[in-house]
Design a protein around this motif. Structure first.
Motif, PDB file in Angstrom:
ATOM      1  N   UNK A  89      -1.826   5.657  13.081  1.00 16.59           N
ATOM      2  CA  UNK A  89      -1.409   4.982  11.849  1.00 16.59           C
ATOM      3  C   UNK A  89       0.103   4.787  11.870  1.00 16.59           C
ATOM      4  N   UNK A  90       0.560   3.705  11.310  1.00 14.45           N
ATOM      5  CA  UNK A  90       1.987   3.450  11.194  1.00 14.45           C
ATOM      6  C   UNK A  90       2.566   2.777  12.416  1.00 14.45           C
ATOM      7  N   UNK A  91       3.869   2.534  12.400  1.00 14.53           N
ATOM      8  CA  UNK A  91       4.541   1.834  13.499  1.00 14.53           C
ATOM      9  C   UNK A  91       4.436   2.606  14.811  1.00 14.53           C
ATOM     10  N   UNK A  92       4.185   1.884  15.904  1.00 16.46           N
ATOM     11  CA  UNK A  92       4.015   2.525  17.208  1.00 16.46           C
ATOM     12  C   UNK A  92       4.315   1.520  18.303  1.00 16.46           C
ATOM     13  N   UNK A  93       5.084   1.936  19.299  1.00 17.42           N
ATOM     14  CA  UNK A  93       5.372   1.099  20.461  1.00 17.42           C
ATOM     15  C   UNK A  93       4.718   1.735  21.678  1.00 17.42           C
ATOM     16  N   UNK A  94       3.788   0.988  22.267  1.00 18.45           N
ATOM     17  CA  UNK A  94       3.062   1.436  23.461  1.00 18.45           C
ATOM     18  C   UNK A  94       3.441   0.505  24.608  1.00 18.45           C
TER      19      UNK A  94
END
Length: 181
Positions: A14-19
């Motif tokens: 959940x929420x902002x994430x950079x993969x």
């Protein structure tokens, strides 16, 4: 042998994430003799890559990678980091600037799950800026020798990683690393 499509370890948090997602041969090359990462991946890597791409809100890619790998329109929006890439791409949004500002701008535009597909210079810039949360690396069972580039390029890095999951399918290894902050 394990199939990854049913693997929930790649579910976005959940929420902002950079993969960031990269591929490497067993001897550390980020591309084959033709200079393309597409020549060192395999069907299982492509399957996972497409799953990660399809579940992201947006794809972020460097201009050099987009040009070299022949990027074009897909169902997920694509943002290309300019660095000399033509700005007249109807199928992509083109941006430039400092990596932290680019990511912040994407979050402000409503993109919470950002899938970075390279290249090595962009990955290094994003890691240096401290904006990558997760690094997924596929290690293909191949050796290419030579002096080909790695998944990062540019200035020295000192980034710690914590292994979140490791899976194998027909000799291909899939590592999910969380970036230590």
């Amino acid at each position: 042998m394990r199939t990854l499509l049913g693997d929930t370890s790649y579910t976005w948090p959940a929420g902002p994430w950079v993969r960031a997602t990269m591929v490497s041969t067993a001897d550390g090359s980020a591309h084959g003799p033709d200079g393309l990462s597409g020549t060192i991946n395999n069907a299982t890597d492509k399957e996972l890559f497409n799953r990660l791409r399809d579940t992201a809100d947006v794809i972020l890619v460097g201009g050099g990678t987009a040009r070299a790998e022949g990027y074009g329109p897909v169902t997920t929006p694509i943002v290309v980091v300019a660095h000399g890439f033509p700005a007249d791409l109807a199928w992509a949004t083109v941006v430039s600037g400092e990596p932290r500002s680019i990511i912040t701008g994407m979050y402000e535009d409503g993109y919470q799950h950002i899938h970075v597909e390279g290249g090595p210079h962009l990955l290094t810039d994003l890691l240096t800026a401290g904006v990558v949360d997760e690094l997924c690396v596929t290690y293909t069972p191949a050796l290419v020798g030579g002096s080909y580039g790695r998944i990062t390029a540019g200035p020295d890095l000192s980034v710690g990683l914590t292994l979140a999951s490791l899976a194998e399918d027909d000799g291909t290894l899939f590592a999910r690393w969380l970036v230590n902050r």
